[in-house]
Design an enzyme around this catalytic site. Structure first.
Site, PDB file in Angstrom:
ATOM      1  N   GLY A  82       0.824  -1.196   0.000  1.00 42.34           N
ATOM      2  CA  GLY A  82       0.000   0.000   0.000  1.00 42.34           C
ATOM      3  C   GLY A  82       0.859   1.248   0.000  1.00 42.34           C
ATOM      4  O   GLY A  82       1.958   1.266  -0.558  1.00 42.34           O
ATOM      5  N   CYS A  83       0.377   2.282   0.634  1.00 38.86           N
ATOM      6  CA  CYS A  83       1.045   3.573   0.667  1.00 38.86           C
ATOM      7  C   CYS A  83       2.496   3.445   1.095  1.00 38.86           C
ATOM      8  O   CYS A  83       2.793   2.981   2.192  1.00 38.86           O
ATOM      9  CB  CYS A  83       0.306   4.502   1.627  1.00 38.86           C
ATOM     10  N   PHE A  84       3.426   3.884   0.235  1.00 37.37           N
ATOM     11  CA  PHE A  84       4.835   3.707   0.584  1.00 37.37           C
ATOM     12  C   PHE A  84       5.305   4.680   1.661  1.00 37.37           C
ATOM     13  O   PHE A  84       6.352   4.477   2.262  1.00 37.37           O
ATOM     14  CB  PHE A  84       5.754   3.750  -0.643  1.00 37.37           C
TER      15      PHE A  84
END
Length: 381
Positions: free
Chosen positions: A45-47
């Protein structure tokens, strides 16, 4: 929330256009760097979040946010976030293998994502946010597959794992603005992270004290196996000495009861290529699996690890002019062989066993023989 997050990132991309991906080169390499460090490329997901979580692991040298998996050269965040470029948001983790191993990196990774959602990650939806492991070698692939099978059996996530195993090709660093976002824009990051629902989900899975009292997945798996062993130990027992003498051939008795060694290349399993498990010939304790067997060239069956370390014990052996490490079964106390530190990855160990100390159970006979708990070892084959 997705629109708000995207707006921040698009603005950032415009502001930092002079430092954008035009100045970056794609990274395409093996799992090991010139400095002896190793790499793991992971998508959760969101890095911003995965970078933050992986950098907290002792032994991690650096984490870089970026993109992998697509064919488009020099992708921008705008292109990746559209979901049409084929890339996934990833982090490229550099770690010191003398401090932390690949499975431990994966352990930290899995405890900070939702590995069961292949349609996105928390508030971020689309294939560009799905969970994946980009393996950089066959060793990484095998470690990841084995570990995921154990996590699946553990059942901690309550849903089937949907994390993909994808061969690594290239890594494109993200725009400068995205690197260390949680440090450089802590207020915005904290707001996004809370609103994303990530931590609420992780608290539900691992407990709201997970940050103060972290328990690794490996510890959970081992605890579960120990509990299962305690409840099933009555299944295995050591017969009387008289019965052992009657049930074993001369070479089997010499090896297991008198600490003998059978001839190299002249034993029944040294070149056995069938799928299945090897159990103690006296008690039936499950010892080793064909999935961990390899051709060592020694003339004895060799394995990188036991099936369940609860059934295997080691002790110093000073019978020769140097000290070796003897391997014995826990319940039957059979002499099995020795373990050496010259084996292949992932363990670096060579469990050099005597065929005469073991009985082979083919995979298609395991359930009937009462070893169905170990069929998970062969699910990926």
């Amino acid at each position: 929330m997705k629109q708000l997050k995207s707006m921040w990132r698009v603005i950032a991309f415009t502001a930092f256009s002079l430092l954008s991906i035009a100045s970056y080169a794609a990274v395409k390499d093996t799992a090991t760097t010139d400095q002896g460090y190793q790499k793991a490329t992971l998508a959760g997901g969101c890095f911003w979040c995965t970078e933050s979580d992986l950098e907290k692991l002792n032994g991690v040298i650096d984490v870089v946010s970026g993109y992998s998996g697509g064919e488009l050269e020099n992708p921008t965040y705008k292109e990746v976030s559209s979901g049409t470029s084929g890339h996934i948001e990833v982090i490229d983790v550099t770690y010191d293998p003398n401090v932390v191993n690949y499975e431990q990196v994966l352990d930290q990774f899995f405890r900070h994502i939702d590995p069961t959602d292949d349609q996105g990650s928390f508030v971020d939806r689309g294939p560009q946010y799905r969970p994946a492991i980009f393996y950089r070698s066959e060793t990484q692939k095998q470690i990841a597959a084995d570990f995921m099978a154990e996590i699946e059996a553990l059942g901690v996530f309550k849903k089937p794992l949907k994390t993909e195993l994808i061969p690594f090709e290239k890594f494109w660093p993200a725009e400068s603005y995205h690197q260390d976002y949680y440090k450089n824009h802590s207020i915005r990051y904290s707001y996004y992270r809370y609103a994303s629902g990530r931590d609420q989900y992780l608290d539900e899975i691992f407990g709201d004290d997970r940050k103060d009292n972290p328990v690794t997945l490996r510890e959970m798996i081992d605890a579960q196996k120990a509990e299962e062993m305690t409840s099933t130990n009555t299944r295995y027992s050591r017969p009387s000495d008289e019965k052992i003498r009657a049930m074993l051939s001369d070479i089997e008795y010499e090896v297991t009861q008198e600490d003998g060694t059978e001839p190299a290349f002249r034993n029944r399993y040294w070149d056995n290529k069938q799928a299945g498990i090897y159990v103690d010939i006296v008690s039936g304790e499950p010892l080793f699996s064909s999935t961990h067997k390899y051709k060592s060239g020694t003339g004895w069956p060799s394995f990188t690890q036991p099936i369940n370390e609860q059934y295997v014990v080691t002790k110093p052996d000073n019978s020769l002019f140097y000290t070796r490490t003897e391997v014995r079964s826990k319940i039957a106390d059979s002499h099995l062989g020795h373990v050496f530190e010259d084996g292949p990855a992932p363990t670096g160990l060579r469990y050099c066993m005597n065929s005469a100390a073991m009985r082979f159970v083919p995979v298609d006979k395991m359930a009937d023989a009462g070893y169905e708990d170990y069929l998970y070892l062969f699910e990926s084959q």
